[in-house]
Design a protein around this motif. Sequence first.
Motif, PDB file in Angstrom:
ATOM      1  N   LEU A   1     108.286  96.616 -24.130  1.00 22.68           N
ATOM      2  CA  LEU A   1     108.688  97.084 -25.447  1.00 22.68           C
ATOM      3  C   LEU A   1     110.095  96.626 -25.807  1.00 22.68           C
ATOM      4  CD1 LEU A   1     107.248 100.723 -25.357  1.00 22.68           C
ATOM      5  CD2 LEU A   1     106.350  98.758 -26.638  1.00 22.68           C
ATOM      6  N   LEU A   2     110.948  96.407 -24.809  1.00 25.80           N
ATOM      7  CA  LEU A   2     112.311  95.952 -25.046  1.00 25.80           C
ATOM      8  C   LEU A   2     112.321  94.577 -25.701  1.00 25.80           C
ATOM      9  CD1 LEU A   2     115.301  96.808 -24.540  1.00 25.80           C
ATOM     10  CD2 LEU A   2     115.199  95.452 -22.448  1.00 25.80           C
ATOM     11  N   GLY A   3     111.236  93.813 -25.492  1.00 21.42           N
ATOM     12  CA  GLY A   3     111.145  92.479 -26.077  1.00 21.42           C
ATOM     13  C   GLY A   3     110.737  92.475 -27.521  1.00 21.42           C
ATOM     14  N   GLY A   4     110.678  93.615 -28.181  1.00 19.15           N
ATOM     15  CA  GLY A   4     110.378  93.648 -29.600  1.00 19.15           C
ATOM     16  C   GLY A   4     109.015  93.060 -29.902  1.00 19.15           C
ATOM     17  N   SER A   5     108.962  92.052 -30.737  1.00 19.92           N
ATOM     18  CA  SER A   5     107.697  91.449 -31.140  1.00 19.92           C
ATOM     19  C   SER A   5     107.024  90.707 -30.002  1.00 19.92           C
ATOM     20  CB  SER A   5     107.925  90.489 -32.316  1.00 19.92           C
ATOM     21  OG  SER A   5     108.847  89.476 -31.954  1.00 19.92           O
ATOM     22  N   LEU A   6     107.731  90.492 -28.881  1.00 17.06           N
ATOM     23  CA  LEU A   6     107.132  89.843 -27.719  1.00 17.06           C
ATOM     24  C   LEU A   6     106.420  90.836 -26.803  1.00 17.06           C
ATOM     25  CD1 LEU A   6     109.975  87.387 -26.687  1.00 17.06           C
ATOM     26  CD2 LEU A   6     107.797  86.793 -27.709  1.00 17.06           C
ATOM     27  N   GLY A   7     106.426  92.118 -27.188  1.00 18.15           N
ATOM     28  CA  GLY A   7     105.900  93.138 -26.303  1.00 18.15           C
ATOM     29  C   GLY A   7     104.503  92.874 -25.800  1.00 18.15           C
ATOM     30  N   GLU A   8     103.594  92.477 -26.680  1.00 19.44           N
ATOM     31  CA  GLU A   8     102.206  92.265 -26.270  1.00 19.44           C
ATOM     32  C   GLU A   8     102.095  91.097 -25.296  1.00 19.44           C
ATOM     33  OE1 GLU A   8      97.805  91.564 -28.299  1.00 19.44           O
ATOM     34  OE2 GLU A   8      99.523  92.138 -29.532  1.00 19.44           O
ATOM     35  N   VAL A   9     102.839  89.980 -25.565  1.00 23.66           N
ATOM     36  CA  VAL A   9     102.813  88.837 -24.661  1.00 23.66           C
ATOM     37  C   VAL A   9     103.391  89.227 -23.310  1.00 23.66           C
ATOM     38  CG1 VAL A   9     103.669  86.494 -24.282  1.00 23.66           C
ATOM     39  CG2 VAL A   9     102.982  87.223 -26.577  1.00 23.66           C
ATOM     40  N   LEU A  10     104.513  89.949 -23.343  1.00 23.06           N
ATOM     41  CA  LEU A  10     105.155  90.338 -22.095  1.00 23.06           C
ATOM     42  C   LEU A  10     104.295  91.316 -21.311  1.00 23.06           C
ATOM     43  CD1 LEU A  10     108.816  90.779 -23.321  1.00 23.06           C
ATOM     44  CD2 LEU A  10     107.842  88.878 -22.052  1.00 23.06           C
ATOM     45  N   SER A  11     103.512  92.076 -22.020  1.00 20.94           N
ATOM     46  CA  SER A  11     102.643  93.013 -21.350  1.00 20.94           C
ATOM     47  C   SER A  11     101.682  92.295 -20.419  1.00 20.94           C
ATOM     48  CB  SER A  11     101.902  93.824 -22.402  1.00 20.94           C
ATOM     49  OG  SER A  11     100.595  94.065 -22.055  1.00 20.94           O
ATOM     50  N   ASP A  12     101.170  91.128 -20.853  1.00 20.20           N
ATOM     51  CA  ASP A  12     100.260  90.355 -20.010  1.00 20.20           C
ATOM     52  C   ASP A  12     101.000  89.754 -18.812  1.00 20.20           C
ATOM     53  OD1 ASP A  12      98.221  90.895 -21.768  1.00 20.20           O
ATOM     54  OD2 ASP A  12      98.550  89.058 -22.937  1.00 20.20           O
ATOM     55  N   VAL A  13     102.222  89.274 -19.046  1.00 19.78           N
ATOM     56  CA  VAL A  13     102.976  88.625 -17.973  1.00 19.78           C
ATOM     57  C   VAL A  13     103.508  89.634 -16.979  1.00 19.78           C
ATOM     58  CG1 VAL A  13     104.964  87.149 -17.486  1.00 19.78           C
ATOM     59  CG2 VAL A  13     103.592  86.742 -19.531  1.00 19.78           C
ATOM     60  N   LEU A  14     104.014  90.765 -17.513  1.00 22.83           N
ATOM     61  CA  LEU A  14     104.631  91.761 -16.649  1.00 22.83           C
ATOM     62  C   LEU A  14     103.616  92.688 -15.999  1.00 22.83           C
ATOM     63  CD1 LEU A  14     107.622  92.698 -18.971  1.00 22.83           C
ATOM     64  CD2 LEU A  14     107.783  91.526 -16.784  1.00 22.83           C
ATOM     65  N   GLY A  15     102.390  92.672 -16.478  1.00 23.09           N
ATOM     66  CA  GLY A  15     101.400  93.591 -15.923  1.00 23.09           C
ATOM     67  C   GLY A  15     101.539  94.991 -16.471  1.00 23.09           C
TER      68      GLY A  15
END
Length: 788
Positions: A136-150
């Motif tokens: 969520l800290l990544g703002g609009s990148l949250g969904e993409v980061l969710s896949d990478v970060l698990g």
Amino acid sequence: MFDVVYYKPMKSHTALKAVWAFFCFVIIRSELVYGFEASGKVFAENLIDYSGNAMSSLTGCGLADAFPCYNTVTAENPSNASIGNGDYSRLYASPGSLLGLGAYEGYIELGFDSELPANTTSYIKISGDENLLEALLGGSLGEVLSDVLGAVLLGNQTIEVSALNSSGTTVLSRDSDEGFSTSRARLVQDLSGEFYLMITPDQSYSRIRLLNTSSAIASLGSVFTLDVYHAFYYEENLCNYTPEFISYDGDGINLDALSLGSGGVEMPEQAIDGDVHSSASISPGLLNLGGSMSQFFYFSNLSSEGDEMKVTLSGDPSILNLELLSDISFVAYNGSDEVYQQNLGALSEELLGLIKLDVLGLLEDGERVTFPVSPGVSFDRFEIKVGSLVDVDVSEALNVHEVERTIGMPSFDIEGNKLSVCAGTEVTIAPASYTGSEVKWYESAEGGTSIGSGESYYLGAVNESQTYYVSSTDECNSNIVESSRVAVSVEALEVPEEEDFQADPEQANYGVGEKVVLAPNLESGTGIDDPQFVWSFNENGVPAITSSDIDKGDHTVSYLVRPDGALEIEGLLPDEGIDDVYLVLSNGEAECKASKLVDQVFRVLPINWWYFKGSEEKNGVGLKWSVSTDREVFRFIVQRAGKELNWKAIGEVLDEMSIGDSGDFSFMDFRPTNGSNYYRVQTVYAKGNVEYSKILRVDYSGKQFNNFSITPNPVFDKPKLHNNTGEVLQNVSILVVNNDGKEVFRTQVKLLEPWSFTVLENSPKLRPGVYTYCIYTNDTVEKVKIIW
């Protein structure tokens, strides 16, 4: 300058952590990193409402046992969130059973004592699942980061924040499924790594509500927690130069590069540890073409208009060229409004003169460079934006050593921050303006001890050029904050003296009607670095001559300064002197000057040389000239010299000229020497006085003629010995030998005039045949073969 607090390193640098490191350009540090704690927090101390207990049975509760069935706590210790002492209230949420039975959510609502104006920012400190919050800290990148970060909780657990006014009307609402990526609602992180929901409603409000809920797609029976510590806003007019919070945003992340487990950030904590000798190592090669990544820094107070950001960078020379630097930008905001943007390439060129550093050269050498970024407007948020750098590999690093906000640098009203003074002048330098409470003076761009403080600095008599560095300082919570240092150069200019320069005519003699040209000439070794010449009729050089006509009664003399700086004088009569003209020399723009009266070391002749030229010909050197005269001319005598300029007459041109006549003349020198030959023509007037032309140089590389010749050849009577040089020869010995090498005759000539001959009277008549005449002069011999 500040106390530094060190923290334990991050966990292992796996590929997932490398992703997180890339987004955190600046390591998380505590509020005490600069030695003082941010103050002025106003807490929401009123516990307005919170969720009650939920049904504990997944199959439902009957009416008879309803009360004992509702014993699952959804808001644990709610009063802790209104205290602000470090304790927290924990909110629970669960999707319940397959049919939704037993599902519950937790919420808490906190209130301020008074209504807050629109656009007031409040912060709610929370904690929960680390991967979820990092995504969520990544703002609009949250969904993409969710896949990478698990972060599997994204979409399963939902966090909702709302702001309400005193009437209970919701004026702002945003949840994690939408993403906290707007200027009104964003998840941020403080300097110690804690997470905060930052909200800025566009209407007045007095209450904040946090809701923790879950989706039906979550695993049955799952329980999600959200810890709420407190909510607060900052009072106005705080003294705080430290960023309180950070976040990031962006697009176009190269997931393939991230999956390599390389190219992220090594030692990210060193980007903000207060030590410019350490750094984070960042790879721009993580971005796809057209992608960008932004790091945001949030302040608890609005800056002064003169405040600056200091960003210290170094990096791999292959990525730090002027073209790629333009893909790195600095942006400042006032609330949601962008108020400043500049790319690093343009900033580098701007700072070259300001801080007297070859910015690009230092970066390409791998040196660290501190960029003082001056928005010139008030701002409370700062962004470092990195675009996709073409042909940059993930292994190529951009090093971020330090990011901080300071007060603005002092400014000078001197062009180029360069003060030029005459050597020996007493100088005091002072900035035109500065922010803060005090100015400090240094002799180095960074480091070192201050050599003085105060609004001005007395240098005394300046005899050598020196660059000084000046900073502004301010006191904040009993701590000193210091700006970047701006360079100001004091240039000690050598004071000219009369012997340092002169006005040289282009030639010694000018013909009547010919323009006289005087050129300013600076002697070598004077130490005058920037000579500026002015011609004037006044000794002080004012006003300068540009174009002026002087009436002489029967004629006019014109003075004109040409674009090349030479003075052109036209209209002088023969033997007429020029007016009093002064040549003034200044060293640069400073009033370091000397003046001298121009000496007339030339003459205006009654003969006008329209041209005098020479050229190498097949048989020697050909000379041509064209003249007009206002006196009677008797003849022209051609003279030649070597490089020592010992002049010898080599011939005459007899042609009487009357007053007002003009004519073209020529002469052939059949005996030039190999190399440089110098010529001049002597004009002999009818009354016996003489004048000379200018000197002409002609280089000759053709056939070299003998100094001596014997005529006639073949000899039938008495031979003649010719002197083909322009020199007087004495005691010339002649030895004649036959074809067998036997001596047949010997004689001596005591004197032989230039360009003359003598008859060898005592020479016997020899038998027919070939003979060699050996002619000796000054220990040299020349052989001439003759037929009898």
